[in-house]
Design an enzyme around this catalytic site. Sequence first.
Site, PDB file in Angstrom:
ATOM      1  N   PHE A 172       0.865  -1.182   0.000  1.00 49.55           N
ATOM      2  CA  PHE A 172       0.000   0.000   0.000  1.00 49.55           C
ATOM      3  C   PHE A 172       0.901   1.231   0.000  1.00 49.55           C
ATOM      4  CE2 PHE A 172      -2.705   3.206   2.073  1.00 49.55           C
ATOM      5  CZ  PHE A 172      -3.837   3.091   1.278  1.00 49.55           C
ATOM      6  N   ASP A 189       2.035  -5.937   8.121  1.00 49.90           N
ATOM      7  CA  ASP A 189       0.856  -5.069   8.047  1.00 49.90           C
ATOM      8  C   ASP A 189      -0.359  -5.989   7.916  1.00 49.90           C
ATOM      9  OD1 ASP A 189      -1.324  -3.513   7.134  1.00 49.90           O
ATOM     10  OD2 ASP A 189       0.011  -2.038   6.210  1.00 49.90           O
ATOM     11  N   LYS A 247     -11.598  -1.605   9.052  1.00 54.92           N
ATOM     12  CA  LYS A 247     -12.005  -2.515   7.985  1.00 54.92           C
ATOM     13  C   LYS A 247     -12.781  -3.678   8.606  1.00 54.92           C
ATOM     14  CE  LYS A 247      -7.906  -1.275   5.259  1.00 54.92           C
ATOM     15  NZ  LYS A 247      -8.531  -0.319   4.343  1.00 54.92           N
ATOM     16  N   ARG A 269     -13.138  -4.305  -6.720  1.00 55.35           N
ATOM     17  CA  ARG A 269     -12.854  -5.034  -5.475  1.00 55.35           C
ATOM     18  C   ARG A 269     -14.158  -5.285  -4.718  1.00 55.35           C
ATOM     19  NH1 ARG A 269      -8.544  -2.868  -1.433  1.00 55.35           N
ATOM     20  NH2 ARG A 269     -10.263  -1.419  -1.112  1.00 55.35           N
TER      21      ARG A 269
END
Length: 410
Positions: free
Chosen positions: A132, A201, A227, A375
């Site tokens: 990311f 991560d 999330k 996604r």
Amino acid sequence: MSETTGPTEYEARAQKLDAVDELAAKRAEFVLDETVYLDGNSLGALSVAVPGRMADVVGRQWGELRIRSWTEGGWWTAPERIGDLIAPLVGAAPGQIVVGDSTSVNVFKALVAAVRMAGEGRDEIIVDAGTFPSDGYIAESAARMTGCTLRPVDPAEVPGALSGRTAAVLLNHVDYRTGRLHDLPGLTAAAHAAGALAVWDLCHSAGALPVGLDEHGVDLAVGCTYKYLNGGPGSPAYLYVRHGLQDRFDSPLPGWNSHAEPFGMRSAYEPAAGAVRGRVGTPDILSMLALEAALEVWDGVTAEAVRAKSLALTDFFLECVEAYAPEGRVRSLTPVAHEERGSQVALRCSDAGEVMKRLIERGVVGDFRHPDVLRFGFTPLYVGFADAERAARVLAEVLAEVPAGVPAQS
């Protein structure tokens, strides 16, 4: 669309699968509507427990108790207390996770501390080549500050890239674009065999699948909570520091909250013991206590049950897409093999931006990644099989309407 298998067969299968889903009751613990929400890999849904808890935090704790809430309301101990709630979701024993700051800040703390612990002669940081962007920016800055060379490497090639110069390896457990699950146990072991520290991560894996931080000897880990942990927009991130490293953890951001005597107001810094060393400044109490309430939905839920449903959901969605979608219009970037798959499905599609726009207009919410990726995140606590079937069916309808641009690339 298959000539022999129509939508009704998949709808019937979805109903049967939902009827025997052991996590189905958890859906009622979230604020949801008729929308098929498949963007929990960006922002989790609101837990029904949060609004009432926040009313108490604001009205009584802040409004009435005021400063007394730091002690009487448990505000001061919240970073470690909430860290211990997250711990079982990532396979960690208590006392190793502190909640606070953003993921980016925690990546910085972890990576610089890892280089400092690696010792003399180790002047290279390996970073996931597809990471990311923010992790990459932080890694580049950490490398400059510590006098290290930054080396981007594809995760599969990390074992061959390690050397006696490697101080730390920063990797993503799940690739944020494709949903590919990387080999945390194997890559951690490879880093250790080379004398380097492993920093992971967990933003796209915590709350979606077993992680096993303690079991696999991970040194340091970071993750967000908005999330799959459903903590809310901008909810604080967390930092894991393995028990065996805590007395050596040298934070590049020493703050008064991580001082051994935070109210001593001494000019010289002395780090506190344990995971508290990962704290910096005053915690964001409102967001933190919203997260604490949101984590209540995990009571009685195991990571293994979540993983089993996640794989079943993504398998079923991919099967429905293959059956429904016009031939050649989409191609999955997400691995078929379960051991290589996270909890999202990424589809390469020409005109993906327009396709996602129309999907959202029809009540199927995923997201679009430039230039051509759709996604779909599957949060097992509140997404069902009927949701997966409907999403695939609406996707097929939209694809039939949107003129194909450049064909999906191989």
